[in-house]
Write an enzyme that holds these catalytic residues in place. Sequence first.
Site, PDB file in Angstrom:
ATOM      1  N   HIS A  57       0.852  -1.194   0.000  1.00 31.28           N
ATOM      2  CA  HIS A  57       0.000   0.000   0.000  1.00 31.28           C
ATOM      3  C   HIS A  57       0.885   1.241   0.000  1.00 31.28           C
ATOM      4  CE1 HIS A  57      -3.818  -2.011   1.802  1.00 31.28           C
ATOM      5  NE2 HIS A  57      -3.208  -2.806   0.937  1.00 31.28           N
ATOM      6  N   GLU A  59       0.848   3.830   1.908  1.00 27.50           N
ATOM      7  CA  GLU A  59       1.285   4.206   3.252  1.00 27.50           C
ATOM      8  C   GLU A  59       2.483   3.375   3.701  1.00 27.50           C
ATOM      9  OE1 GLU A  59      -3.325   4.420   3.355  1.00 27.50           O
ATOM     10  OE2 GLU A  59      -1.778   3.253   2.337  1.00 27.50           O
ATOM     11  N   CYS A  87      -6.315   1.814   5.430  1.00 24.25           N
ATOM     12  CA  CYS A  87      -7.010   0.591   5.825  1.00 24.25           C
ATOM     13  C   CYS A  87      -6.552   0.188   7.234  1.00 24.25           C
ATOM     14  CB  CYS A  87      -6.724  -0.522   4.824  1.00 24.25           C
ATOM     15  SG  CYS A  87      -5.042  -1.170   4.920  1.00 24.25           S
ATOM     16  N   CYS A  90      -2.808  -0.541   7.454  1.00 24.89           N
ATOM     17  CA  CYS A  90      -1.974   0.665   7.419  1.00 24.89           C
ATOM     18  C   CYS A  90      -2.118   1.489   8.695  1.00 24.89           C
ATOM     19  CB  CYS A  90      -2.311   1.502   6.191  1.00 24.89           C
ATOM     20  SG  CYS A  90      -1.777   0.699   4.653  1.00 24.89           S
TER      21      CYS A  90
END
Length: 153
Positions: A57, A59, A87, A90
């Site tokens: 991801h 992040e 999410c 993260c």
Amino acid sequence: MNLFNNWDVYFMKKAISQALISYDNGDVPVGAVIVKDNEIISYGRNRKEEKRNALLHAEIEALNKAIKILGDWRLKGCKMYVTCEPCIMCVGALLHCRLDEIVFGVNEPKFGGVISNARLFDIPYNHKIRYKYGLLADEIKNIMQQFFKELRK
């Protein structure tokens, strides 16, 4: 009272530029930047499809780069700008890295861990992350909608 200042807009536009790279590579357009002392120290973008790895991801990529650059897993004094609500995975990583604040553009109704589902930043952990959201939301929403519209074709 305006929640966002000119720096916030500037840094979110940088996150959007990362999201557009993900878009061009066939990944959900999510981008992130980490800032310390009004300077970008790392960038990240969604690479799940590109690298065939569900952990990649925006992040996580930005966090990993910031940790290497600063030489410490504690990202005290740092702020993340990310186009989409982090999410649950993260959010956990953000808490562990001890960022001071995040700013995100749009909510994530399926997996969001800040305001949409789990609200994990509101649980009293040993570290508290401030958050704001809604910055450039219309622009980010349009990018996301266009991506999924093209994906469905």
